[in-house]
Design a protein around this motif. Sequence first.
Motif, PDB file in Angstrom:
ATOM      1  N   ILE A 191      -6.078  25.038 154.153  1.00  0.00           N
ATOM      2  CA  ILE A 191      -4.857  24.339 153.746  1.00  0.00           C
ATOM      3  C   ILE A 191      -4.472  23.289 154.791  1.00  0.00           C
ATOM      4  N   ILE A 192      -4.533  23.672 156.056  1.00  0.00           N
ATOM      5  CA  ILE A 192      -4.217  22.726 157.136  1.00  0.00           C
ATOM      6  C   ILE A 192      -5.206  21.565 157.120  1.00  0.00           C
ATOM      7  N   MET A 195      -4.292  19.193 154.319  1.00  0.00           N
ATOM      8  CA  MET A 195      -3.024  18.487 154.484  1.00  0.00           C
ATOM      9  C   MET A 195      -3.117  17.353 155.512  1.00  0.00           C
ATOM     10  N   SER A 201      -2.776  13.688 145.923  1.00  0.00           N
ATOM     11  CA  SER A 201      -2.861  15.086 145.470  1.00  0.00           C
ATOM     12  C   SER A 201      -4.281  15.468 145.081  1.00  0.00           C
ATOM     13  N   THR A 204      -6.331  15.798 148.222  1.00  0.00           N
ATOM     14  CA  THR A 204      -5.963  17.006 148.957  1.00  0.00           C
ATOM     15  C   THR A 204      -6.657  18.225 148.374  1.00  0.00           C
ATOM     16  N   LEU A 208      -9.282  20.627 150.236  1.00  0.00           N
ATOM     17  CA  LEU A 208      -9.066  22.073 150.262  1.00  0.00           C
ATOM     18  C   LEU A 208     -10.353  22.814 149.917  1.00  0.00           C
TER      19      LEU A 208
END
Length: 298
Positions: A191-192, A195, A201, A204, A208
């Motif tokens: 997740i980090i 981000m 989106s 991202t 992920l």
Amino acid sequence: MTNDDKTPDYITFPKTFENYRWYKPIIVLILSSIIMLILQSIIVGSFYGTFGIEFIKDTFGGGINALNNPTGILLTDLIIIIFIPALYIASKIVKDRPFSSYSSSRGGWNFKLYLKALIIPLILYIIYEIIYTYINGANGTFQFSLPIFIVVLITIPLQCIAEEYMFRGFIMQTLGSWSNIPVLALIIQAIIFAMVHGYNSMGTIEMLVFGLIYGFFTWKTNGIEISSAIHTANNLSLGLFVTFGLYTSTSSPSLASVASVIVLNIIIFIIMYYVGKKSDWFGEVPENAQNIGLFSNE
């Protein structure tokens, strides 16, 4: 004998050292951040003196130079690569554990394993880029030269390895040592990772998936070599296609593009896991494992 019988779990590995303290990674993070800031200032200052303020603004502002100009790629790669020496120096100062433990719990960095694991994903990524370019057409600017080609071949792999040290090494191991739950550490680092890339989106979600795949291979192989190889194959193929003007990278990929990349990476994941199991990559130990002080704090 399974790999788990041979080596400690990579994610919770820091807790196996005598000098381990839960707060030491925080000190390492602070020190490495300070060292990185100093080195980054020197690098950015050098590029500012050579190319001017507009180039710096364009690169860090997400302009065309950031993703599609070899000089911009070089700058952004260098400011990430320096995490490796920064982490090394910080870990030496804190005297927490050997730097080699960030590479693996199998005995440090295994260069041969990295090179073997690089072949399959690099071929598949290049095939994907060729098909993508054939369908969508070449939409970049030809910028190839021998010096640029050499720089790309050197800096992109180092940048990918540095990111693996950062996310799968330092962050995932720290979270694993704190929670003692490998799966939780794997998910949080992914997740980090997604981000901090600053994509839209769709991008991202793509990052992920990358983070989960890289984290899984790091966990199951007890080292960052295979994740570094897959990461390198992805970025290197993109960098080469950008240099040849065949592809324009973007931080705002479309749904169709992200979906195709995710499918490709699932295929790569399956193939790499199968080959790794058949070839015993997951249990491979460097020949010099007993000579690098891995299980000491020296």
